[in-house]
Write a protein that holds these residues in place. Structure first.
Motif, short mmCIF file in Angstrom:
data_model
loop_
_atom_site.label_atom_id
_atom_site.label_comp_id
_atom_site.label_asym_id
_atom_site.label_seq_id
_atom_site.Cartn_x
_atom_site.Cartn_y
_atom_site.Cartn_z
N PRO A 20 0.89 -1.12 -0.02
CA PRO A 20 0.07 0.07 -0.01
C PRO A 20 0.79 1.44 0.07
O PRO A 20 1.79 1.22 0.52
N SER A 78 -1.13 4.34 -0.48
CA SER A 78 -1.98 5.56 -0.33
C SER A 78 -1.94 6.76 0.28
O SER A 78 -1.24 6.73 1.41
N THR A 138 -5.93 9.27 -2.67
CA THR A 138 -5.51 8.42 -3.88
C THR A 138 -5.29 7.00 -3.27
O THR A 138 -4.84 6.77 -2.07
N ASN A 139 -5.98 6.13 -3.78
CA ASN A 139 -5.64 4.56 -3.41
C ASN A 139 -4.91 3.89 -4.44
O ASN A 139 -5.46 3.45 -5.54
N ARG A 140 -3.79 3.59 -3.93
CA ARG A 140 -2.55 2.88 -4.95
C ARG A 140 -1.84 2.06 -4.25
O ARG A 140 -1.78 2.04 -3.01
N HIS A 141 -1.01 1.18 -4.90
CA HIS A 141 -0.02 0.57 -4.37
C HIS A 141 1.30 0.85 -5.20
O HIS A 141 1.35 1.36 -6.34
#
Length: 221
Positions: A131, A133, A137-140
């Motif tokens: 992770p 985030s 923003t929700n990302r990896h």
């Protein structure tokens, strides 16, 4: 291999300050052609003459380059024999050459207890998503804190596939159509490559190029 690269760099550096007659003769030559031409030269004249001494040094470096090239060819042949014996299907994977396959075998051999699943292998070679985030923003991102040499080998496989493998090129094109940047798409490909590598390191089933699913691609987007 590093020694061979160093010889080429040394020759190029000498040519920068060499007399104009030498610079003009080899200015546009590629490295293999340059080394072959320098080895065939026959420097003559007074050793104290700058042109003669420079040509002599360049010829010696070209001879060293040939010896290193021949040694690398011998080493590659020996490594191929070992790979054929211990991992005959690993070389069948797209983008996996002698150097990459050898490094992957070394990594697995040093960590046999850790390579039991695809996820563990991905974590070992530094391509497991973690992770990253922040805010909305929700990302990896990929976890790089692992075996750097194995990570370099996997990255080399992806670079070769991006240029020559049709399935990888189709996947990247689809990712770009979805609005993903090339860097993110490459990271997703890096995360996918261990899936086929693990299968050929641990089993004898025929190699397959597994299409990246949205489940695996999304975390890297």
């Amino acid at each position: 291999m590093r020694a061979r690269v160093a010889v080429v760099a040394q020759v190029r550096a000498i040519l920068v300050t060499a007399p104009e007659t030498l610079r003009a003769r080899y200015r546009t030559a590629t490295s293999p052609a340059l080394m072959a031409a320098l080895e065939k030269t026959r420097p003559s004249g007074v050793p104290s003459d700058p042109l003669t001494s420079t040509a002599t040094v360049l010829k010696r470096l070209a001879i060293r380059y040939r010896h290193l090239h021949q040694e690398l060819a011998l080493i590659d042949a020996e490594l191929d024999a070992i790979l054929t014996l211990h991992a005959p299907m690993l070389r069948d994977l797209a983008g996996v050459g002698t150097d990459v396959a050898s490094q992957l075998l070394v990594t697995v051999g040093d960590n046999t207890e850790r390579v039991t699943t695809e996820a563990k292998f991905a974590a070992l070679v530094g391509v497991a998503p973690i992770p990253a985030s922040s805010g909305k923003t929700n990302r990896h991102r990929l976890n790089r804190a692992r075996d750097r040499l194995a990570n370099k080998a996997i990255h080399r496989v992806v670079l070769v596939r991006m240029r020559y493998d049709s399935q990888t090129r189709t996947y990247l094109a689809r990712r770009r159509q979805e609005g993903k940047a090339l860097r993110k798409s490459c990271a997703a490909s890096n995360a996918t490559s261990p899936r086929t590598s693990t299968a050929n390191l641990s089993t004898r089933r025929p190699p397959q190029m597994v299409e990246t699913s949205e489940e695996h691609a999304q975390p890297n987007g």
